[in-house]
Motif scaffolding. Structure first.
Motif, short mmCIF file in Angstrom:
data_model
loop_
_atom_site.label_atom_id
_atom_site.label_comp_id
_atom_site.label_asym_id
_atom_site.label_seq_id
_atom_site.Cartn_x
_atom_site.Cartn_y
_atom_site.Cartn_z
N LEU A 1 13.38 -26.66 -4.23
CA LEU A 1 13.91 -25.84 -3.14
C LEU A 1 13.02 -25.88 -1.91
O LEU A 1 13.52 -25.84 -0.78
CB LEU A 1 14.06 -24.38 -3.62
N TYR A 2 11.70 -25.97 -2.10
CA TYR A 2 10.75 -25.92 -0.99
C TYR A 2 9.75 -27.07 -1.11
O TYR A 2 8.57 -26.87 -1.42
CB TYR A 2 10.01 -24.57 -0.97
N PRO A 3 10.20 -28.30 -0.86
CA PRO A 3 9.31 -29.47 -1.03
C PRO A 3 8.20 -29.55 0.01
O PRO A 3 7.26 -30.32 -0.17
CB PRO A 3 10.28 -30.65 -0.91
N GLU A 4 8.29 -28.75 1.07
CA GLU A 4 7.29 -28.81 2.13
C GLU A 4 6.14 -27.82 1.90
O GLU A 4 5.14 -27.86 2.62
CB GLU A 4 7.95 -28.52 3.49
N CYS A 5 6.25 -26.96 0.92
CA CYS A 5 5.26 -25.92 0.70
C CYS A 5 4.03 -26.43 -0.04
O CYS A 5 4.06 -27.47 -0.70
CB CYS A 5 5.88 -24.76 -0.09
#
Length: 381
Positions: free
Chosen positions: A33-37
């Motif tokens: 869901l949040y691959p940039e975190c």
């Protein structure tokens, strides 16, 4: 500033129990869901972090298992506080209630929101004031089953909207419907037509609530009716001497196989070896093994006093029995094995498989987690 997640798990790499498996799926879902975190994962009991894993490269793991127990707790708390001050994560999540006390204090000092995942026995009948307060102040208490959610609302001072359900999931690609594996029949000296009951469980003295002992008692009642019936018990733990002594006392040596720990790649084959999967537990928060067995098209028997009620849909997709009633367990197993159980779904392998995939697949897990996260306003996510 890159958004941050701070996660605390008991362990994830050295042991694969229900909490560990859930933790791994949770981390995978968050990263989908949040691959940039950025992800900071503290693992209390893991000694080593494998050099290669399936998680994003911006995932930092801390393992404290090489230290004495008292030092594990101290170091975990100190690193947790340090990361909270330095990284100011948007959300903290722990998958065991014991770590929630530190989260509670961090939230009081720094205002960082936190979630606590609640599985089963570790959150039932909590009396410790510190844990009660930590649950009460959590932004979300994430129960793995409706059963656990109901118990929490009954026993703790929690708001209904605060306690949500994110059920266990499993990788259905690892489990499929196949004939009884020839190599396992040969290994255990079984014939293809021989009826087999299977249990997959941790075999610890503290885990007798899982019901493998009462299944041995039920086997005594079943053998006169089904003389060639065989019970395969998969798992390891410090309760094996007690189990072996019980098998000897009940004169069941020729009817029971203790496999010990088996490789992961053989688990699907063991499910396909059986004719019914049985775990009449009274302490499951959910029971991933029920999903795995049904994904292999097997009828399932569980206890009616714990979280097995959820995956077995209140008895619609599996048999729920009193986990302390030996005669009821034996009678139910007999009806299932004789194909006389009144629920026709038990004998429709594809229906069993489709049910668990549609209801508990990883895709559904990710979708439900996304919905829960969207309900909470998280800064910069």
């Amino acid at each position: 500033m890159t958004p941050q997640f701070l996660l605390v798990f008991p362990n994830m790499f050295g042991f694969k129990g229900g909490i560990q498996v859930y933790s791994a799926f949770l981390l995978q879902a968050l990263q989908q869901l949040y691959p940039e975190c950025q992800y900071h994962v503290l693992l209390k009991y893991d000694r080593k972090i494998p050099p290669s894993h399936d998680f994003l490269p911006q995932t930092r793991f801390w393992g404290f298992g090489r230290f004495p127990r008292w030092m594990q707790s101290l170091l975990l708390a100190l690193i947790l506080l340090q990361l909270s001050l330095q990284k100011r994560p948007q959300l903290m999540i722990c998958t065991h209630v014991n770590y929630s006390v530190v989260f509670h204090w961090i939230k009081r000092w720094l205002g960082i929101p936190y979630w606590v995942v609640a599985h089963g026995t570790e959150v039932w009948d909590i009396a410790e004031i510190g844990l009660q307060r930590a649950l009460c102040h959590a932004d979300r208490v994430v129960a793995v089953s409706q059963y656990t959610r109901s118990r929490l609302l009954l026993e703790q001072k929690l708001k209904p909207a605060q306690v949500v359900v994110l059920p266990n999931t499993f990788d259905h690609r690892r489990f499929e419907i196949k004939p009884k594996p020839k190599y396992l029949l040969e290994r255990y000296g079984l014939s293809p037509e021989q009826p087999v009951i299977l249990t997959v469980s941790r075999l610890g003295r503290s885990a007798r609530y899982k019901g493998y002992g009462i299944l041995l008692d039920a086997l005594v009642l079943l053998r006169p009716k089904i003389p060639n019936l065989h019970y395969v018990l998969v798992g390891k733990g410090d309760d094996r001497p007690w189990i072996e002594a019980k098998i000897e006392t009940l004169n069941l040596s020729s009817s029971v196989t203790l496999t010990g720990l088996i490789p992961d790649e053989e688990l699907c084959d063991h499910y396909n070896l059986c004719d019914v999967f049985a775990l009449p537990s009274k302490g499951e928060g959910f029971g991933i093994v029920y999903l795995e067995a049904m994904a292999c098209g097997k009828p399932v028997l569980g206890g009616n006093q714990d979280g097995a009620i959820d995956p077995l849909a209140g008895g619609e997709w599996g048999s729920l029995v009193d986990p302390e009633d030996v005669e009821a367990i034996a009678h139910t197993l007999y009806k299932i094995l004789q194909k006389k159980y009144p629920n026709p779904r038990f004998y429709e392998p594809e229906s069993l498989r489709n049910y668990v995939i549609q209801t508990y697949s990883t895709d559904r897990f990710v979708h439900q987690l996304n919905r829960l996260l969207s309900q909470q306003a998280l800064p910069r996510l």
